[in-house]
Write a protein that holds these residues in place. Sequence first.
Motif, PDB file in Angstrom:
ATOM      1  N   VAL A  47      14.953  76.053  16.496  1.00  0.00           N
ATOM      2  CA  VAL A  47      15.993  75.379  17.181  1.00  0.00           C
ATOM      3  C   VAL A  47      16.304  75.715  18.596  1.00  0.00           C
ATOM      4  N   ASN A  48      16.807  74.817  19.366  1.00  0.00           N
ATOM      5  CA  ASN A  48      17.371  75.001  20.726  1.00  0.00           C
ATOM      6  C   ASN A  48      18.486  76.301  20.429  1.00  0.00           C
ATOM      7  N   PRO A  49      18.238  77.245  21.176  1.00  0.00           N
ATOM      8  CA  PRO A  49      19.456  78.247  21.202  1.00  0.00           C
ATOM      9  C   PRO A  49      20.946  77.691  21.305  1.00  0.00           C
ATOM     10  N   LYS A  50      21.103  76.553  21.864  1.00  0.00           N
ATOM     11  CA  LYS A  50      22.311  76.224  22.178  1.00  0.00           C
ATOM     12  C   LYS A  50      22.769  75.915  20.932  1.00  0.00           C
ATOM     13  N   LEU A  51      22.044  75.500  19.724  1.00  0.00           N
ATOM     14  CA  LEU A  51      22.657  75.190  18.345  1.00  0.00           C
ATOM     15  C   LEU A  51      23.127  76.188  17.618  1.00  0.00           C
ATOM     16  N   PRO A  52      24.219  76.051  17.121  1.00  0.00           N
ATOM     17  CA  PRO A  52      25.184  77.270  16.588  1.00  0.00           C
ATOM     18  C   PRO A  52      24.594  77.598  15.177  1.00  0.00           C
ATOM     19  N   VAL A  53      23.245  77.929  14.869  1.00  0.00           N
ATOM     20  CA  VAL A  53      22.920  78.163  13.787  1.00  0.00           C
ATOM     21  C   VAL A  53      21.760  79.487  13.909  1.00  0.00           C
ATOM     22  N   THR A  54      21.737  80.379  13.081  1.00  0.00           N
ATOM     23  CA  THR A  54      20.814  81.417  13.032  1.00  0.00           C
ATOM     24  C   THR A  54      19.891  81.631  11.934  1.00  0.00           C
ATOM     25  N   SER A  55      20.043  80.784  11.061  1.00  0.00           N
ATOM     26  CA  SER A  55      19.503  80.854   9.662  1.00  0.00           C
ATOM     27  C   SER A  55      19.070  79.412   9.070  1.00  0.00           C
ATOM     28  N   VAL A  56      18.287  79.373   8.050  1.00  0.00           N
ATOM     29  CA  VAL A  56      18.219  78.086   7.334  1.00  0.00           C
ATOM     30  C   VAL A  56      19.340  77.601   6.720  1.00  0.00           C
ATOM     31  N   ALA A  57      19.931  78.806   6.096  1.00  0.00           N
ATOM     32  CA  ALA A  57      21.360  78.217   5.204  1.00  0.00           C
ATOM     33  C   ALA A  57      22.172  77.652   6.406  1.00  0.00           C
ATOM     34  N   GLU A  58      22.600  78.420   7.506  1.00  0.00           N
ATOM     35  CA  GLU A  58      23.483  77.807   8.507  1.00  0.00           C
ATOM     36  C   GLU A  58      23.121  76.390   8.971  1.00  0.00           C
ATOM     37  N   LEU A  59      21.813  76.237   9.035  1.00  0.00           N
ATOM     38  CA  LEU A  59      21.386  74.762   9.625  1.00  0.00           C
ATOM     39  C   LEU A  59      21.667  73.831   8.428  1.00  0.00           C
ATOM     40  N   ILE A  60      21.472  74.305   7.193  1.00  0.00           N
ATOM     41  CA  ILE A  60      21.683  73.126   6.202  1.00  0.00           C
ATOM     42  C   ILE A  60      23.182  72.719   6.278  1.00  0.00           C
ATOM     43  N   ALA A  61      23.942  73.941   6.124  1.00  0.00           N
ATOM     44  CA  ALA A  61      25.376  73.752   6.078  1.00  0.00           C
ATOM     45  C   ALA A  61      26.097  73.071   7.378  1.00  0.00           C
ATOM     46  N   TYR A  62      25.337  73.333   8.550  1.00  0.00           N
ATOM     47  CA  TYR A  62      25.807  72.495   9.747  1.00  0.00           C
ATOM     48  C   TYR A  62      25.378  70.930   9.552  1.00  0.00           C
ATOM     49  N   ALA A  63      24.188  70.793   9.036  1.00  0.00           N
ATOM     50  CA  ALA A  63      23.767  69.504   8.952  1.00  0.00           C
ATOM     51  C   ALA A  63      24.595  68.691   7.977  1.00  0.00           C
ATOM     52  N   LYS A  64      24.960  69.401   7.018  1.00  0.00           N
ATOM     53  CA  LYS A  64      25.688  68.507   5.865  1.00  0.00           C
ATOM     54  C   LYS A  64      27.268  68.399   6.404  1.00  0.00           C
ATOM     55  N   ALA A  65      27.729  69.450   7.442  1.00  0.00           N
ATOM     56  CA  ALA A  65      28.913  68.968   7.889  1.00  0.00           C
ATOM     57  C   ALA A  65      28.976  68.075   9.302  1.00  0.00           C
ATOM     58  N   ASN A  66      27.836  67.964   9.645  1.00  0.00           N
ATOM     59  CA  ASN A  66      27.598  66.733  10.605  1.00  0.00           C
ATOM     60  C   ASN A  66      26.574  65.868  10.218  1.00  0.00           C
ATOM     61  N   PRO A  67      26.606  64.988   9.370  1.00  0.00           N
ATOM     62  CA  PRO A  67      25.594  64.045   8.890  1.00  0.00           C
ATOM     63  C   PRO A  67      25.266  63.117  10.135  1.00  0.00           C
ATOM     64  N   ASP A  68      23.964  62.929  10.297  1.00  0.00           N
ATOM     65  CA  ASP A  68      23.418  62.238  11.244  1.00  0.00           C
ATOM     66  C   ASP A  68      23.892  62.418  12.484  1.00  0.00           C
ATOM     67  N   LYS A  69      24.259  63.867  12.875  1.00  0.00           N
ATOM     68  CA  LYS A  69      24.662  64.105  14.118  1.00  0.00           C
ATOM     69  C   LYS A  69      23.440  64.902  14.890  1.00  0.00           C
ATOM     70  N   LEU A  70      22.650  65.533  13.820  1.00  0.00           N
ATOM     71  CA  LEU A  70      21.336  66.565  14.318  1.00  0.00           C
ATOM     72  C   LEU A  70      20.121  65.525  14.353  1.00  0.00           C
ATOM     73  N   ASN A  71      19.325  65.895  15.174  1.00  0.00           N
ATOM     74  CA  ASN A  71      17.918  65.169  15.308  1.00  0.00           C
ATOM     75  C   ASN A  71      16.722  66.452  15.516  1.00  0.00           C
ATOM     76  N   PHE A  72      15.763  65.907  15.032  1.00  0.00           N
ATOM     77  CA  PHE A  72      14.458  66.830  14.735  1.00  0.00           C
ATOM     78  C   PHE A  72      13.492  66.061  15.645  1.00  0.00           C
ATOM     79  N   GLY A  73      12.721  66.622  16.457  1.00  0.00           N
ATOM     80  CA  GLY A  73      11.577  65.918  17.042  1.00  0.00           C
ATOM     81  C   GLY A  73      10.304  66.168  16.490  1.00  0.00           C
ATOM     82  N   SER A  74       9.344  65.201  16.712  1.00  0.00           N
ATOM     83  CA  SER A  74       7.978  65.644  16.009  1.00  0.00           C
ATOM     84  C   SER A  74       7.104  65.167  17.159  1.00  0.00           C
ATOM     85  N   ALA A  75       5.463  65.602  16.737  1.00  0.00           N
ATOM     86  CA  ALA A  75       4.464  65.194  17.728  1.00  0.00           C
ATOM     87  C   ALA A  75       4.110  63.603  17.688  1.00  0.00           C
TER      88      ALA A  75
END
Length: 322
Positions: free
Chosen positions: A128-156
Amino acid sequence: MKIALHALAAASVMLASTLAHAQAWPTKPMKLINPFPAGGGTDTFARPLAAKLGIALGQPMIVENLGGAGGTLGATAASKQSPDGYTFFMGATHHAIAETLYPKLGYNIERDFVPIAVVAVLPNVVVVNPKLPVTSVAELIAYAKANPDKLNFGSAGNGTSHHLAGELFKSMTGTKITHVPYRGAGPMMQDLLGGQVDLAFDGMGSSAAQIKSGKLRALAVTTAKRAAMLPAVPTMSEAGIPGYEVTTWYAIWAIKGTPQPVIDRMQKEIAAALASPDMKVIWEQQGAAPGAASPAEFAPFLKSEIARWGKVVREGNVKVDL
């Protein structure tokens, strides 16, 4: 009897010609088609390996980047090349995925290419970009569920292992994260570092240096065991998603019809290159393990990967954004 003798004579001439070609080969520069833009994970391994092979074979091996459509445009172009032993193709996990994911391809990875060797195997890593306020997978999941469709992930690109790894994550966690495809890991990485993209399920090859420098934060590796390069980073299973496992591998193919002695020589030289001390250091710096399997071992491995990812694509109803 005369017909049989003529056929035998013709076969002998062809065999002699093939052997002569192999003995003289290579007599000019060779080309290694990389179906992704410069700067991505494939480039990380293609360029030092091509340089090493060029020295061993006495002719330069030039890496040609032909990115687009999740690596399938370059694969299509490679499949149309002459099988004269002077063009090779370096693909990846993405090309096993593409066989099921893309409704129409201009090539077939098993029909149009001859496997030579898997050259590197490494984990994907959730970064993750360090600006994203998450430091674990659990926090990432919680953040994504609290902000549906707000996060994006890049791919090749659409259909790459980075894309499928993200879709599998969404499916297993019930999160809604927008996929942003790029024309290779290099361009994606630039936007991830710049904050235009929040996270990625990237290959260790293109993320390792950024993690070490602190420019990206690693949350988990996607293999069953922790990566030696990142011993403090948990696996996805340890992070709370049991059964989640994704690896990225890179491999070299010859064009169908390439003389067998050339293929045999290439496999031998690749194995020797990967066993050399300097190449081992480069691979270890990227968190990769060498994988110089023989063509006989590579072919069934590829078939199993096509089946494995096909199941993920079908069960997850994954579609590319064509």
